[in-house]
Design an enzyme around this catalytic site. Structure first.
Site, PDB file in Angstrom:
ATOM      1  N   ASP A  13      13.215  70.699 -33.082  1.00  0.00           N
ATOM      2  CA  ASP A  13      13.985  71.532 -32.048  1.00  0.00           C
ATOM      3  C   ASP A  13      15.285  72.121 -32.474  1.00  0.00           C
ATOM      4  OD1 ASP A  13      11.698  70.967 -30.709  1.00  0.00           O
ATOM      5  OD2 ASP A  13      12.377  69.133 -29.695  1.00  0.00           O
ATOM      6  N   GLU A  14      15.770  72.197 -33.734  1.00  0.00           N
ATOM      7  CA  GLU A  14      16.769  72.653 -34.261  1.00  0.00           C
ATOM      8  C   GLU A  14      17.037  74.088 -33.995  1.00  0.00           C
ATOM      9  OE1 GLU A  14      14.487  71.118 -35.983  1.00  0.00           O
ATOM     10  OE2 GLU A  14      15.414  69.357 -36.952  1.00  0.00           O
ATOM     11  N   LYS A  16      14.403  76.234 -35.102  1.00  0.00           N
ATOM     12  CA  LYS A  16      13.575  76.962 -36.355  1.00  0.00           C
ATOM     13  C   LYS A  16      13.015  78.161 -35.833  1.00  0.00           C
ATOM     14  CE  LYS A  16      11.327  73.477 -36.626  1.00  0.00           C
ATOM     15  NZ  LYS A  16      11.980  72.332 -35.717  1.00  0.00           N
ATOM     16  N   HIS A  41       8.123  76.356 -30.931  1.00  0.00           N
ATOM     17  CA  HIS A  41       9.287  77.105 -31.384  1.00  0.00           C
ATOM     18  C   HIS A  41       9.617  78.372 -30.486  1.00  0.00           C
ATOM     19  CE1 HIS A  41       8.233  75.566 -35.651  1.00  0.00           C
ATOM     20  NE2 HIS A  41       8.447  74.676 -34.867  1.00  0.00           N
ATOM     21  N   GLY A 299       7.534  69.589 -22.203  1.00  0.00           N
ATOM     22  CA  GLY A 299       8.232  69.891 -20.857  1.00  0.00           C
ATOM     23  C   GLY A 299       9.156  68.486 -20.667  1.00  0.00           C
ATOM     24  N   ARG A 302      14.611  66.207 -23.334  1.00  0.00           N
ATOM     25  CA  ARG A 302      15.089  65.538 -24.681  1.00  0.00           C
ATOM     26  C   ARG A 302      16.225  64.640 -24.550  1.00  0.00           C
ATOM     27  NH1 ARG A 302      14.784  71.858 -27.375  1.00  0.00           N
ATOM     28  NH2 ARG A 302      12.354  71.544 -27.520  1.00  0.00           N
ATOM     29  N   GLY A 412      23.808  81.780 -29.408  1.00  0.00           N
ATOM     30  CA  GLY A 412      22.860  82.068 -28.179  1.00  0.00           C
ATOM     31  C   GLY A 412      21.396  81.962 -28.832  1.00  0.00           C
TER      32      GLY A 412
END
Ligand code: GDP
Ligand code: IMO
Ligand code: MG
Length: 421
Positions: A13-14, A16, A41, A299, A302, A412
């Site tokens: 979840d960087e 990508k 993604h 959902g 994190r 953003g």
């Protein structure tokens, strides 16, 4: 020809999806090579906002051909939904999206078992996405898998029958409901009929592309520290997530991968169980609220932490990262002080990530450095010079620690909210 791999340098979840979307403008082929629809993604561009699980995020570039390699595991219903979603958005993926017949199918019993194992493990659960990922990869390497190519002969029926005999025993023993052979067979035959136009052996596509100097953009799923071998085992995913996985998972010889973009979030997040050395536990704190995210696939909320440079450095070394792309720098705006983990100590002695296992990583003490933040919103910045001095310093500190230049900075979620250096 260039082959660029985009990899996540943390726990997934960087960002990508966004990075692949903006790098795809110069790609001839955009490809997925590992994982499955445990990936989520996010892409925000002129077509809208999409959370993509299987189709390469570079598909929005109309000249790009999308490839889903044999290393990807496929839930047919998810793939078909995604194709429909993209076609409805006007992207017309027919004739430019190819799925390897070598790819393994996620069957109903894989999802069922994923959930049953998690329930049975209780407090020791992995916190999987429950998409059947562990069970399907286990079947793949224990010669129990079912592939798209099996539909071309009688193999599908005989293999399914055999698997259901085995799997129903386990399902029932764990308290689940047995699956009906005819029902599963008919459902999957239906999927095959609809997926068939997209199936194509990718061997010559890749070989011809390499010979013709085409540009390949390879999109990793998950992150470096979810890798089965190098991640925080057993709190990992079931596939290899470092760029070498593209060799087995797509058929790209490793020597062709000359550019590796390490996507790095300006802080750290993790979904599911396992160590997160810089974790912030105070859910009421302003920084927790700021970093908070909702997982694109499940959902779930994190887990969040400060930036961990030992993690980023290790990822850069392990995957031969050539450039970093720093994402979500805009999220840090408004903090007076920012903590950054520069390394670890265990029992008073310095240790590196690779010196400890997941349980050891849960015990390390972070060596934090406090750096000055910035108040200004930076979402509109499009050049490095427009960033506040302290934000520039934050970027420089990351490239110094990782030993790799930061070439792009995300300010953003939208494709254009990106600074190129
Ligand atoms: P992936 O799995 O690596 O593709 O990442 P995800 O899509 O699961 O999560 C990344 C989240 O961050 C998504 O909601 C993106 O839209 C968002 N995002 C990506 N880059 C940036 C950025 O530079 N700034 C902000 N504010 N959001 C970003
Ligand atoms: P992207 O590609 C974040 C995590 C799960 C769990 C562990 C095992 O969007 O970055 P699995 O379902 O794979 O058996 O779960 O791995 N995980 C991810 N975390 N991003 C992902 O993908 C992930 N894919 C799997 O949360 O901890
Ligand atoms: Mg994700």
């Amino acid at each position: 020809m260039t082959v660029t791999a985009v990899i996540g340098s943390q726990w997934g979840d960087e960002g990508k999806g966004k990075v692949v979307d903006f790098l795809a403008e110069r790609a001839d082929y955009v490809a997925r090579f590992n994982g499955g629809n445990n990936a989520g993604h996010t892409v925000v561009n002129e077509f809208g906002t999409f959370k993509i699980h299987l189709v390469p995020s570079g598909i929005f570039s109309r000249k790009a051909v999308g490839l889903i390699g044999g290393g990807v595991v496929i839930d047919p219903a998810v793939l078909l939904d995604e194709i429909k979603l993209l076609n409805d958005a006007g992207l017309n993926v027919d004739g430019r999206l190819w799925v390897s017949p070598r790819s393994h199918l996620i069957m109903p019993y894989h999802k069922l078992l994923d959930g049953l194992y998690e329930e049975a493990k209780g407090a020791g659960a992995t916190g999987t996405t429950r998409r059947g990922i562990g069970p399907v990869f286990a079947d793949k390497v224990s010669y129990n898998g079912i592939r798209w190519s099996d539909f071309a002969s009688d193999a599908f029926e005989s293999r399914l029958k055999m698997q259901l005999e085995l799997k129903n025993k386990i399902v029932v023993a764990l308290g689940g409901e047995r699956l009906d052979y005819a029902e599963v067979r008919d459902t999957y035959r239906g999927y095959y009929a609809r997926v068939k136009p997209y199936l194509r052996e990718l061997y010559s596509v890749v070989q011809d592309g390499l010979r013709a100097n085409k540009h390949f953009l390879l999109e990793q799923a998950m992150g470096t520290f979810l890798d089965t071998d190098w991640g925080t085992y057993p709190f990992v995913t079931a596939s290899t997530t470092i760029p070498s996985a593209a060799s087995a998972g797509l058929g790209i010889p490793p020597r062709y991968i000359t550019q590796v973009v390490g996507v790095t979030k300006a802080y750290t997040t993790r979904v599911g169980a396992g160590p997160l050395p810089t974790e912030i536990f105070d859910t009421e704190s302003a920084v927790y609220q700021k970093f908070g995210e909702v997982a694109a696939t499940t959902g779930r909320t994190r887990r969040v932490g400060w930036l961990d440079l030992e993690i980023v450095k290790t990822a850069a070394e392990l995957s031969g990262v050539t450039e970093l792309c720093l994402t979500k720098l805009d999220v840090l705006s408004g903090l007076d002080e920012i903590q950054v983990c520069m390394g670890y100590k265990l029992g008073g002695e310095p240790v590196r990530y690779a010196d400890v296992d997941a349980y050891g990583l849960g015990e390390v003490e972070c060596i934090f450095q406090s750096v000055k933040g910035w108040r200004e919103e930076i979402g509109a910045a499009r050049s490095f010079d427009e960033l506040p001095t302290n934000a520039q310093g934050y970027v420089k500190m990351i490239e110094d620690a990782a030993g790799v230049p930061v070439k792009w900075i995300g300010v953003g979620p939208e494709r254009e909210a990106t600074i190129r250096r």
